[in-house]
Design an enzyme around this catalytic site. Sequence first.
Site, PDB file in Angstrom:
ATOM      1  N   TYR A  98      -4.795 -10.112 -24.884  1.00  0.00           N
ATOM      2  CA  TYR A  98      -4.214 -11.241 -25.998  1.00  0.00           C
ATOM      3  C   TYR A  98      -4.403 -12.426 -25.088  1.00  0.00           C
ATOM      4  O   TYR A  98      -4.823 -13.436 -25.724  1.00  0.00           O
ATOM      5  CB  TYR A  98      -2.633 -10.706 -25.847  1.00  0.00           C
ATOM      6  CG  TYR A  98      -2.010 -11.764 -26.619  1.00  0.00           C
ATOM      7  CD1 TYR A  98      -1.957 -11.382 -28.090  1.00  0.00           C
ATOM      8  CD2 TYR A  98      -1.317 -12.732 -26.176  1.00  0.00           C
ATOM      9  CE1 TYR A  98      -1.067 -12.537 -28.940  1.00  0.00           C
ATOM     10  CE2 TYR A  98      -0.189 -13.651 -26.940  1.00  0.00           C
ATOM     11  CZ  TYR A  98      -0.463 -13.669 -28.269  1.00  0.00           C
ATOM     12  OH  TYR A  98       0.269 -14.494 -28.955  1.00  0.00           O
ATOM     13  N   SER A 114      -1.290 -19.538 -27.819  1.00  0.00           N
ATOM     14  CA  SER A 114      -0.141 -19.299 -27.450  1.00  0.00           C
ATOM     15  C   SER A 114       0.005 -19.796 -25.965  1.00  0.00           C
ATOM     16  O   SER A 114      -0.623 -20.239 -25.324  1.00  0.00           O
ATOM     17  CB  SER A 114      -0.345 -17.685 -27.113  1.00  0.00           C
ATOM     18  OG  SER A 114       0.701 -17.227 -26.288  1.00  0.00           O
TER      19      SER A 114
HETATM   20  P1  NAD Z   1       4.061 -11.385 -36.780  1.00  0.00           P
HETATM   21  O1  NAD Z   1       3.479  -9.974 -36.359  1.00  0.00           O
HETATM   22  O2  NAD Z   1       5.354 -11.473 -37.268  1.00  0.00           O
HETATM   23  O3  NAD Z   1       2.907 -11.975 -37.981  1.00  0.00           O
HETATM   24  C1  NAD Z   1       1.663 -11.899 -37.841  1.00  0.00           C
HETATM   25  C2  NAD Z   1       1.104 -11.723 -39.444  1.00  0.00           C
HETATM   26  O4  NAD Z   1      -0.421 -11.677 -39.037  1.00  0.00           O
HETATM   27  C3  NAD Z   1       1.585 -10.490 -39.907  1.00  0.00           C
HETATM   28  O5  NAD Z   1       2.113 -10.744 -41.229  1.00  0.00           O
HETATM   29  C4  NAD Z   1       0.195  -9.624 -40.035  1.00  0.00           C
HETATM   30  O6  NAD Z   1       0.292  -8.795 -41.082  1.00  0.00           O
HETATM   31  C5  NAD Z   1      -0.888 -10.755 -40.054  1.00  0.00           C
HETATM   32  N1  NAD Z   1      -2.038 -10.248 -39.587  1.00  0.00           N
HETATM   33  C6  NAD Z   1      -2.439  -9.353 -38.610  1.00  0.00           C
HETATM   34  N2  NAD Z   1      -3.653  -8.936 -38.375  1.00  0.00           N
HETATM   35  C7  NAD Z   1      -4.271  -9.577 -39.440  1.00  0.00           C
HETATM   36  C8  NAD Z   1      -5.390  -9.591 -39.763  1.00  0.00           C
HETATM   37  N3  NAD Z   1      -6.468  -8.916 -39.204  1.00  0.00           N
HETATM   38  N4  NAD Z   1      -5.973 -10.306 -40.908  1.00  0.00           N
HETATM   39  C9  NAD Z   1      -4.844 -10.875 -41.694  1.00  0.00           C
HETATM   40  N5  NAD Z   1      -3.438 -10.816 -41.668  1.00  0.00           N
HETATM   41  C10 NAD Z   1      -3.292 -10.326 -40.190  1.00  0.00           C
HETATM   42  O7  NAD Z   1       3.616 -12.503 -35.799  1.00  0.00           O
HETATM   43  P2  NAD Z   1       3.997 -14.020 -35.505  1.00  0.00           P
HETATM   44  O8  NAD Z   1       4.960 -14.074 -34.196  1.00  0.00           O
HETATM   45  O9  NAD Z   1       4.576 -14.663 -36.710  1.00  0.00           O
HETATM   46  O10 NAD Z   1       2.437 -14.470 -34.984  1.00  0.00           O
HETATM   47  C11 NAD Z   1       1.949 -15.455 -35.716  1.00  0.00           C
HETATM   48  C12 NAD Z   1       0.853 -16.103 -34.648  1.00  0.00           C
HETATM   49  O11 NAD Z   1       1.641 -16.710 -33.661  1.00  0.00           O
HETATM   50  C13 NAD Z   1      -0.108 -14.853 -33.829  1.00  0.00           C
HETATM   51  O12 NAD Z   1      -1.309 -15.688 -33.955  1.00  0.00           O
HETATM   52  C14 NAD Z   1       0.745 -14.919 -32.755  1.00  0.00           C
HETATM   53  O13 NAD Z   1       0.043 -14.417 -31.601  1.00  0.00           O
HETATM   54  C15 NAD Z   1       0.992 -16.280 -32.293  1.00  0.00           C
HETATM   55  N6  NAD Z   1       2.175 -16.553 -31.363  1.00  0.00           N
HETATM   56  C16 NAD Z   1       3.343 -15.754 -31.646  1.00  0.00           C
HETATM   57  C17 NAD Z   1       4.378 -15.923 -30.565  1.00  0.00           C
HETATM   58  C18 NAD Z   1       5.793 -15.314 -30.577  1.00  0.00           C
HETATM   59  O14 NAD Z   1       6.507 -15.302 -29.908  1.00  0.00           O
HETATM   60  N7  NAD Z   1       6.245 -14.716 -31.834  1.00  0.00           N
HETATM   61  C19 NAD Z   1       4.145 -16.749 -29.476  1.00  0.00           C
HETATM   62  C20 NAD Z   1       2.987 -17.263 -29.190  1.00  0.00           C
HETATM   63  C21 NAD Z   1       1.886 -17.256 -30.173  1.00  0.00           C
END
Ligand code: NAD
Length: 252
Positions: free
Chosen positions: A152, A139
């Site tokens: 986080y 991130s």
């Molecule tokens: P999201 O919540 O839309 O999707 C995350 C997915 O991970 C969900 O489907 C959830 O069920 C799954 N998940 C959560 N815990 C789990 C576990 N223990 N085992 C298996 N699956 C699990 O979020 P996103 O935005 O798509 O995030 C994806 C990745 O990107 C994450 O690692 C997040 O930290 C990172 N990220 C997102 C952003 C943003 O702004 N969206 C920014 C920086 C980093």
Amino acid sequence: MRLAGKTAIITGAARGLGAAFAKGFGKEGANVVVADIRDGAATVAAVEQAGGKSFYVATDVRKQEQCDAMAKAAADRFGGIDILVNNAGIIVTLKPSMEVTTEEWLDVMATNALGPFQCIKAVFPYMKDKGGKIINISSGTILEGVPGMPHYISSKGAVWALTRGMAREFGDYKINVNAIGPGFTHSEGGNEFDTKKTFPPMPMDEIQMPVRCIKEPVYPEDLVGTAIFLASNDSRLITGQYILHDAGMLHY
Ligand code: NAD
């Protein structure tokens, strides 16, 4: 097609960034294993519609035995594992850091930091003799100094450090390990975070847009090309890297 015949496991692929990666990989000819604690049927259908083969494995990345079962299911179905995208993660709601409890800290660490390591352990036996690609989703927050989410940012900093260490250790196995650092992205999880956020009380796009080089909102689909590049032979000699993907908000 850049991933024709390759098998990719994408964790957290039921929605958000993971679902976009899955669909994009399918379009490039990959077999995609959708691994998530949430039902992944919709993503499987989207991958198949895009032209790839796919199936869902219920997986909690906090549990080593479930990660091992995920890897075995992928190899049994498709004959091997070429790519792992460590994407599953929890995005926390902001609150004063001194209110974050030990339980909350450990919970986020278990998913965001331990989870990727356990998935790497699970796929390594299938990659060690023929090489592979590991892509860790970190991130941009780790470079930005974001308040209100100490657990986080620590978990995502751990993912960055893990990327470098594993890249160094896995080079001799021809396993590339790279990270992507997304900025705020309009996934389901990102939007939920944005809605709940109380400080500062304004949408993320309003905060970040003025400091982005390219003043546009970012959607999960925008990150897909970077993941395909890191999963393909085009990045054969790129490893241990961290690619920021935030419309030029931060420079690293
Ligand atoms: P999201 O919540 O839309 O999707 C995350 C997915 O991970 C969900 O489907 C959830 O069920 C799954 N998940 C959560 N815990 C789990 C576990 N223990 N085992 C298996 N699956 C699990 O979020 P996103 O935005 O798509 O995030 C994806 C990745 O990107 C994450 O690692 C997040 O930290 C990172 N990220 C997102 C952003 C943003 O702004 N969206 C920014 C920086 C980093």
